[in-house]
Scaffold this active site. Structure first.
Site, PDB file in Angstrom:
ATOM      1  N   ASP A  99       0.877  -1.163   0.000  1.00 51.74           N
ATOM      2  CA  ASP A  99       0.000   0.000   0.000  1.00 51.74           C
ATOM      3  C   ASP A  99       0.927   1.229   0.000  1.00 51.74           C
ATOM      4  O   ASP A  99       2.099   1.124   0.397  1.00 51.74           O
ATOM      5  CB  ASP A  99      -0.872  -0.048   1.264  1.00 51.74           C
ATOM      6  CG  ASP A  99      -1.707   1.203   1.418  1.00 51.74           C
ATOM      7  OD1 ASP A  99      -2.247   1.691   0.416  1.00 51.74           O
ATOM      8  OD2 ASP A  99      -1.815   1.693   2.564  1.00 51.74           O
TER       9      ASP A  99
ATOM     10  N   ASP B  88       0.029   5.165   0.876  1.00 49.15           N
ATOM     11  CA  ASP B  88      -0.128   6.094   2.005  1.00 49.15           C
ATOM     12  C   ASP B  88      -0.258   5.318   3.305  1.00 49.15           C
ATOM     13  O   ASP B  88      -1.189   4.533   3.478  1.00 49.15           O
ATOM     14  CB  ASP B  88      -1.363   6.978   1.789  1.00 49.15           C
ATOM     15  CG  ASP B  88      -1.187   7.890   0.592  1.00 49.15           C
ATOM     16  OD1 ASP B  88      -0.271   8.722   0.621  1.00 49.15           O
ATOM     17  OD2 ASP B  88      -1.943   7.739  -0.380  1.00 49.15           O
TER      18      ASP B  88
HETATM   19  C1  XBP Z   1      -5.362   5.874   0.174  1.00 49.19           C
HETATM   20  C2  XBP Z   1      -6.407   6.850   0.225  1.00 49.19           C
HETATM   21  C3  XBP Z   1      -6.290   8.059  -0.460  1.00 49.19           C
HETATM   22  C4  XBP Z   1      -5.412   9.175   0.025  1.00 49.19           C
HETATM   23  C5  XBP Z   1      -5.663  10.358  -0.856  1.00 49.19           C
HETATM   24  O1  XBP Z   1      -5.962   4.633   0.407  1.00 49.19           O
HETATM   25  O2  XBP Z   1      -7.438   6.657   0.787  1.00 49.19           O
HETATM   26  O3  XBP Z   1      -7.568   8.593  -0.442  1.00 49.19           O
HETATM   27  O4  XBP Z   1      -5.748   9.459   1.355  1.00 49.19           O
HETATM   28  O5  XBP Z   1      -5.873   9.971  -2.130  1.00 49.19           O
HETATM   29  P1  XBP Z   1      -5.113   3.318   0.605  1.00 49.19           P
HETATM   30  P2  XBP Z   1      -6.314  10.938  -3.322  1.00 49.19           P
HETATM   31  O6  XBP Z   1      -3.973   3.701   1.508  1.00 49.19           O
HETATM   32  O7  XBP Z   1      -6.031   2.347   1.260  1.00 49.19           O
HETATM   33  O8  XBP Z   1      -4.712   2.857  -0.728  1.00 49.19           O
HETATM   34  O9  XBP Z   1      -5.150  10.923  -4.253  1.00 49.19           O
HETATM   35  O10 XBP Z   1      -7.522  10.276  -3.939  1.00 49.19           O
HETATM   36  O11 XBP Z   1      -6.626  12.277  -2.777  1.00 49.19           O
END
Ligand code: XBP
Length: 252
Positions: free
Chosen positions: A9, A11
């Protein structure tokens, strides 16, 4: 089955970036004249909604539902998200480092064993590019066998779609892969695609339950700062995420 690929993953796992997203969302709200502010606690709760635009829409429904009735609501959200991404990019630029401690070392040791590294994230492509460029430099595309970003699929995590898409790209069966996620909905997405998953908790997911994770740890660990095993077995190995430990978790 032998371990052939590890899904990361972005973030919260590869990058300690979720708080930068939060700050960027708040800047966009201000810019667009909304009196919204997402503090740590609200954002922690909102992280159960994957994807920036989806998260804004969800919050709108609870904070200012009349906005949902605007005929240009979708474009309004899109514009706000675009502004948020610009700020996110600027914030990333100011960070010294974005990578979580130990992740680069794990990726390097997996590559030394010809185990593919894959990114599987609900985050939009432009933000994935910005984060990976910051973390790994211009050659980041060579680091990963494939990058499954949120723009590739209709349904984000906890849907398995991203994982299913990435499996198709690398041409491997789910039982040859292991996923590393920091949030329950990520673990859901991987396991719904029949991929075994382990949780490396992040600042936003400390204390959460991960019923479907094969193991739960508090970080990647290093020689001087080993991870704490929160659930599962360490098979008597050092508390540092290594290809050996990932293979042992896959084998269970
Ligand atoms: C990551 C997210 C994203 C980021 C922001 O999810 O939920 O929404 O917070 O993304 P995960 P954007 O870690 O479960 O993959 O680029 O859409 O703003």
């Amino acid at each position: 089955m032998e371990l052939k690929a590890v899904f990361f993953d972005l973030d919260g796992v590869i990058a300690d970036s979720e708080d930068l997203h939060r700050r960027a969302f708040n800047a966009a709200f201000k810019e667009f004249g909304l009196a919204w502010h997402w503090d740590f606690a609200i954002y922690k709760e909102l992280l159960s909604i994957a994807g920036g635009q989806e998260r804004i829409r969800h919050y709108m429904g609870r904070a200012e539902p009349s906005l949902l009735k605007r005929p240009d609501c979708t474009n309004f959200i899109k514009a706000m998200h675009k502004g948020k991404n610009q700020t996110y990019n600027e914030l990333i630029g100011r960070e010294k480092t974005l990578l979580r401690p130990g992740v680069a070392e794990l990726i390097e040791s997996l590559q030394a064993e010809q185990i593919k590294c894959v990114v599987a994230t609900s985050t939009s492509a432009e933000n994935v590019h910005a984060a990976l460029l910051k973390g790994f430099g211009k050659g980041y595309e060579k680091v990963f066998a494939t990058i499954a970003d949120g723009d590739r699929v209709e349904e984000k995590k906890p849907s398995p779609d991203l994982y299913v898409w990435a499996l198709g790209e690398i041409g491997l069966p789910p039982n040859a892969c292991l996923a590393i996620e920091d949030a329950p909905r990520g673990i859901e997405g991987a396991t719904a695609a029949d991929i075994k998953a382990v949780a490396v908790v992040s600042r936003y997911t400390v204390g959460e339950e991960f019923p479907k994770a094969a193991a739960v740890v508090d970080g990647f660990g290093s020689g001087d700062k080993p991870f704490e095993l929160l659930r599962g077995s360490d098979f008597g190995m050092a508390h540092v995420l290594s290809p050996q430990l990932l293979k042992a978790w896959l084998g269970r």
